[in-house]
Structure formats: structure tokens, C-alpha cells
Write a protein that holds these residues in place. Sequence first.
Motif, PDB file in Angstrom:
ATOM      1  N   GLU A  79       0.671  -1.369  -0.045  1.00 59.95           N
ATOM      2  CA  GLU A  79      -0.111  -0.047  -0.247  1.00 59.95           C
ATOM      3  C   GLU A  79       0.907   1.297   0.149  1.00 59.95           C
ATOM      4  OE1 GLU A  79      -3.656   0.434   0.355  1.00 59.95           O
ATOM      5  OE2 GLU A  79      -3.178  -1.472  -0.984  1.00 59.95           O
ATOM      6  N   GLY A  80       2.030   1.239   0.654  1.00 58.96           N
ATOM      7  CA  GLY A  80       2.877   2.429   0.865  1.00 58.96           C
ATOM      8  C   GLY A  80       3.352   2.821  -0.314  1.00 58.96           C
ATOM      9  N   MET A  81       3.510   1.627  -1.512  1.00 52.86           N
ATOM     10  CA  MET A  81       4.292   1.865  -2.516  1.00 52.86           C
ATOM     11  C   MET A  81       3.362   2.461  -3.812  1.00 52.86           C
ATOM     12  SD  MET A  81       7.190  -0.927  -3.473  1.00 52.86           S
ATOM     13  CE  MET A  81       5.999  -2.526  -3.020  1.00 52.86           C
ATOM     14  N   ALA A  82       1.942   2.372  -3.570  1.00 53.86           N
ATOM     15  CA  ALA A  82       1.027   2.716  -4.551  1.00 53.86           C
ATOM     16  C   ALA A  82       0.658   4.193  -4.390  1.00 53.86           C
ATOM     17  CB  ALA A  82      -0.254   1.919  -4.194  1.00 53.86           C
ATOM     18  N   ASP A  83       0.715   4.619  -5.648  1.00 59.00           N
ATOM     19  CA  ASP A  83       0.416   6.236  -5.985  1.00 59.00           C
ATOM     20  C   ASP A  83       1.417   7.113  -5.265  1.00 59.00           C
ATOM     21  OD1 ASP A  83      -2.033   5.479  -7.325  1.00 59.00           O
ATOM     22  OD2 ASP A  83      -3.124   5.258  -5.273  1.00 59.00           O
ATOM     23  N   VAL A  84       2.583   6.994  -5.502  1.00 58.10           N
ATOM     24  CA  VAL A  84       3.622   7.867  -4.994  1.00 58.10           C
ATOM     25  C   VAL A  84       4.356   8.509  -6.306  1.00 58.10           C
ATOM     26  CG1 VAL A  84       4.048   6.879  -2.708  1.00 58.10           C
ATOM     27  CG2 VAL A  84       5.322   6.030  -4.534  1.00 58.10           C
ATOM     28  N   ASP A  85       4.932   9.566  -6.172  1.00 56.92           N
ATOM     29  CA  ASP A  85       5.571  10.257  -7.208  1.00 56.92           C
ATOM     30  C   ASP A  85       7.115   9.659  -7.487  1.00 56.92           C
ATOM     31  OD1 ASP A  85       3.640  12.096  -7.554  1.00 56.92           O
ATOM     32  OD2 ASP A  85       4.126  13.221  -5.953  1.00 56.92           O
ATOM     33  N   VAL A  86       7.644   9.156  -6.306  1.00 61.16           N
ATOM     34  CA  VAL A  86       8.974   8.563  -6.376  1.00 61.16           C
ATOM     35  C   VAL A  86       9.316   7.605  -5.100  1.00 61.16           C
ATOM     36  CG1 VAL A  86       9.997  10.641  -5.341  1.00 61.16           C
ATOM     37  CG2 VAL A  86      11.618   9.197  -6.809  1.00 61.16           C
ATOM     38  N   ALA A  87      10.218   6.490  -5.452  1.00 62.04           N
ATOM     39  CA  ALA A  87      10.341   5.401  -4.193  1.00 62.04           C
ATOM     40  C   ALA A  87      11.906   5.697  -4.026  1.00 62.04           C
ATOM     41  CB  ALA A  87      10.008   4.288  -4.511  1.00 62.04           C
ATOM     42  N   LEU A  88      12.118   5.368  -2.706  1.00 59.69           N
ATOM     43  CA  LEU A  88      13.572   5.099  -2.419  1.00 59.69           C
ATOM     44  C   LEU A  88      13.815   3.565  -2.124  1.00 59.69           C
ATOM     45  CD1 LEU A  88      13.975   8.385   0.084  1.00 59.69           C
ATOM     46  CD2 LEU A  88      14.433   8.379  -2.488  1.00 59.69           C
ATOM     47  N   LEU A  89      14.595   3.138  -2.815  1.00 55.15           N
ATOM     48  CA  LEU A  89      15.193   1.572  -2.188  1.00 55.15           C
ATOM     49  C   LEU A  89      16.184   1.859  -1.454  1.00 55.15           C
ATOM     50  CD1 LEU A  89      14.495  -1.355  -2.450  1.00 55.15           C
ATOM     51  CD2 LEU A  89      16.187  -1.446  -4.318  1.00 55.15           C
ATOM     52  N   VAL A  90      15.904   1.590  -0.142  1.00 59.93           N
ATOM     53  CA  VAL A  90      17.257   1.503   0.709  1.00 59.93           C
ATOM     54  C   VAL A  90      17.835   0.219   0.965  1.00 59.93           C
ATOM     55  CG1 VAL A  90      18.022   2.420   3.197  1.00 59.93           C
ATOM     56  CG2 VAL A  90      15.966   3.694   2.030  1.00 59.93           C
ATOM     57  N   THR A  91      19.128   0.445   0.702  1.00 56.67           N
ATOM     58  CA  THR A  91      19.844  -0.945   0.760  1.00 56.67           C
ATOM     59  C   THR A  91      20.923  -0.900   1.815  1.00 56.67           C
ATOM     60  OG1 THR A  91      20.589  -2.742  -0.435  1.00 56.67           O
ATOM     61  CG2 THR A  91      21.246  -0.572  -1.275  1.00 56.67           C
ATOM     62  N   GLU A  92      21.608  -1.956   1.871  1.00 55.31           N
ATOM     63  CA  GLU A  92      22.982  -2.145   2.686  1.00 55.31           C
ATOM     64  C   GLU A  92      24.004  -1.831   1.690  1.00 55.31           C
ATOM     65  OE1 GLU A  92      23.979  -2.744   6.091  1.00 55.31           O
ATOM     66  OE2 GLU A  92      21.701  -3.293   6.672  1.00 55.31           O
ATOM     67  N   PRO A  93      25.028  -1.217   1.875  1.00 58.39           N
ATOM     68  CA  PRO A  93      25.951  -0.559   0.856  1.00 58.39           C
ATOM     69  C   PRO A  93      26.812  -1.959   0.069  1.00 58.39           C
ATOM     70  CG  PRO A  93      26.743  -0.193   3.190  1.00 58.39           C
ATOM     71  CD  PRO A  93      25.508  -0.556   3.405  1.00 58.39           C
ATOM     72  N   THR A  94      26.739  -2.879   0.903  1.00 54.85           N
ATOM     73  CA  THR A  94      27.807  -4.111   0.327  1.00 54.85           C
ATOM     74  C   THR A  94      26.846  -5.531   0.428  1.00 54.85           C
ATOM     75  OG1 THR A  94      28.702  -4.285   2.464  1.00 54.85           O
ATOM     76  CG2 THR A  94      29.912  -2.954   1.092  1.00 54.85           C
ATOM     77  N   GLY A  95      27.333  -6.278  -0.243  1.00 50.25           N
ATOM     78  CA  GLY A  95      26.662  -7.858   0.071  1.00 50.25           C
ATOM     79  C   GLY A  95      25.941  -8.028  -1.322  1.00 50.25           C
ATOM     80  N   GLU A  96      25.113  -9.169  -1.214  1.00 47.64           N
ATOM     81  CA  GLU A  96      24.171  -9.693  -2.332  1.00 47.64           C
ATOM     82  C   GLU A  96      23.023  -8.778  -2.565  1.00 47.64           C
ATOM     83  OE1 GLU A  96      25.288 -12.048  -4.556  1.00 47.64           O
ATOM     84  OE2 GLU A  96      27.195 -11.918  -3.630  1.00 47.64           O
ATOM     85  N   ILE A  97      22.360  -8.607  -3.714  1.00 48.42           N
ATOM     86  CA  ILE A  97      21.026  -8.147  -3.919  1.00 48.42           C
ATOM     87  C   ILE A  97      20.182  -9.355  -3.323  1.00 48.42           C
ATOM     88  CG2 ILE A  97      19.179  -7.363  -5.629  1.00 48.42           C
ATOM     89  CD1 ILE A  97      21.776  -6.463  -7.200  1.00 48.42           C
ATOM     90  N   HIS A  98      19.178  -8.794  -2.538  1.00 46.86           N
ATOM     91  CA  HIS A  98      18.173  -9.850  -1.905  1.00 46.86           C
ATOM     92  C   HIS A  98      17.278 -10.107  -3.145  1.00 46.86           C
ATOM     93  CE1 HIS A  98      15.698 -11.796   0.857  1.00 46.86           C
ATOM     94  NE2 HIS A  98      16.492 -12.029   1.667  1.00 46.86           N
ATOM     95  N   PRO A  99      16.607 -11.418  -2.962  1.00 47.87           N
ATOM     96  CA  PRO A  99      15.466 -11.554  -3.701  1.00 47.87           C
ATOM     97  C   PRO A  99      14.264 -10.536  -3.502  1.00 47.87           C
ATOM     98  CG  PRO A  99      16.237 -13.588  -2.980  1.00 47.87           C
ATOM     99  CD  PRO A  99      17.186 -12.785  -2.522  1.00 47.87           C
ATOM    100  N   VAL A 100      14.014 -10.267  -2.180  1.00 47.33           N
ATOM    101  CA  VAL A 100      13.154  -9.155  -1.770  1.00 47.33           C
ATOM    102  C   VAL A 100      13.073  -8.098  -2.522  1.00 47.33           C
ATOM    103  CG1 VAL A 100      12.731  -7.665   0.257  1.00 47.33           C
ATOM    104  CG2 VAL A 100      12.193 -10.249   0.336  1.00 47.33           C
TER     105      VAL A 100
END
Length: 295
Positions: A79-100
Amino acid sequence: MTRSAFVSIVGRPNVGKSTLLNALVGEHVAIVSPKPQTTRTRITGILTRGEDQFVFIDTPGMHTPRTKLGEYMVYQVNEGMADVDVALLVTEPTGEIHPVETALLERLHQNKTPVLLVPNKIDTLPQKEQMMEKMAAFAALYEFAHVVPISAFKGDGVEILLRELAAFAQPGPHYFDADAYTEQPERVIVAELVREKLLINLREEIPHGVAVVVEQMKERENSPIIDLIVTIYCEKDTHKGIIIGAKGETLKKVGVQARRDIEGFLQTKVNLQCWVKVRKDWRNREGTLRELGFR
Ligand SMILES: Nc1nc2c(ncn2[C@@H]2O[C@H](COP(=O)(O)OP(=O)(O)OP(=O)(O)O)[C@@H](O)[C@H]2O)c(=O)[nH]1
Ligand SMILES: [Mg+2]
């Protein structure tokens, strides 16, 4: 000419989304803890700067749910991702990309939402180059509008992020007063501050099975003191014992820490009473979840 930007903050648990929300609005609107799955619902933070109003939506950490509460949290992310102008994908700076994270990007792509990639906790890296490998992997996976490395904890990069976000603001009225910084009711913030101290002082599974409800919040007639009665719900009798602690020590510590923050937030003296009750397996009971505010 006023403009507004609705900005959703998403990512895995514990990457620093709520720390970022607080840094962006300059207030402690979302609780923060070293434990994953601290945030359980959508939390709005508002920042107005001249013509521009930013409405941030902090979301629970995206994960594969194992309880009905977990399902509720995942619903809140979507719900928090719907109808927004832009999204920030926050991630750890290192390591693998997680399937989530891949799944979040797929969803944002479907919604046609521009995404800024935000590697956080760069203060933990001796050299910034250390994050290049992960950023390159992300760039190969998705077309991000920008990449803005930050330390939400130290505030580094937050101003740059705001400048980038201003480009996504849409002309139109402001939705909130210029001095508003959250939509959360006072009672919810008070309950969350108590839960934050429980998360900090308790170990392993126990804090995840805790819910906090404000039963009473009343200003005294003849003195500027607020009497607060709070119930802490937990899942098992053994957990109740641990929360209270030997001679009530743990609960006392939680109470002292929470009271200090609540007094700062309400700007008045507070008399805080905490009661602990057991609600067996509440995280899996639809009725109890609703009763505790997870609607
Ligand atoms: N060193 C460092 N730690 C950070 C930074 N940002 C957040 N943290 C820490 O990371 C932990 C998690 O922070 P939160 O803001 O609660 O993370 P979250 O993504 O909201 O977590 P959930 O609500 O569980 O999804 C806390 O211990 C923070 O102090 C940062 O920039 N640098
Ligand atoms: Mg959070």
C-alpha cells in the motif's frame, strides 16, 4: 506555485528506512532499533520547505511473512508503494542483492514509479569504493533515476537526496500545514516510544511478540502532568516474566527510558504506568490483531 512530492521509503528489514525518515523530517517520528522488523505499519513524515512539500511514507521491512502480523506488514509495504511520485529503495552498501529487493523493484516497475537507489550506512565503510560492486549489480538489474549514497545515522547525503527528490514534486496544493511533521496520532507515537525501549532492552524473539496500547492519557486538572497508563501485550507467561525482570528491573528501565522520550515529545511531565498482559499467539489471531490496532 506550490508543489508536493509523495515519496515511499522501501527496503529489507533493518537497512535504516526509519532512521532516514527521521533524518529527512528532522523529528523522531518513527521508532528505530537494531532488530529487524521494527516498523509494523506505514508511517508518514512531512517536510515543507518553501513551495515544496514532501510527504514521506516509511514502510515495514519487506520479508516473507510467517505470521498474520507479518502478512499485515507486507500489505502495508504494498500500500505504501502505491500512488507515490517516487520511491527510495534503501539498501545495505555491500553484499548481495536480496530476492526481496528484486521483487520490490518489479512492483515499482509495474507501478511505473521512478526509483532512487539509496545505499545507506556508508559511514561503516572505510572506503566508498567498497560499495561499487553492489551498485554495479543493481545498475545492471534496474534503471534507477539516481543513486544517492547516504548515512542516515550521521545525516550525510540527506540534503543531496532532498535536492534530487524536489525534481519529482508535482504542481498542486500542499496537503498538510507547513509545520506538520507526521499524521500519526499522539497516542500512537507514545505507544511506539514504549515499544522502542522494549526492542532495545529485550532479546531474541520476545520484542517481536510485543504490542503496546495506550489505555489512558489524561492531563491532571491542577498541575501540568499527564497520567499515562500503557499495556504491554506479550505472547507467553514466560515472556511476561522476562519483560518484568527480576524485582521488576527490566520494566522499570523501559519505563524510565520511555518516560524521558515521551516527556520530550509531549513537552510536559509524565507519570507513566506500564502493565504487562499475555495474549497468547496474538500475532496469528485476526481478532486480537484488529483489537491491538492492526486494521
Ligand atoms: N552505522 C549506521 N547505522 C545505521 C544507519 N542508519 C540506520 N542505522 C542503524 O540500523 C539499525 C536499523 O535502523 P532502522 O531505521 O530501524 O531500520 P529499518 O529499515 O527502519 O528497519 P525495519 O523497520 O525493521 O524494517 C539501527 O540500529 C540504526 O541505528 C547509518 O547510516 N549508519
Ligand atoms: Mg523501520
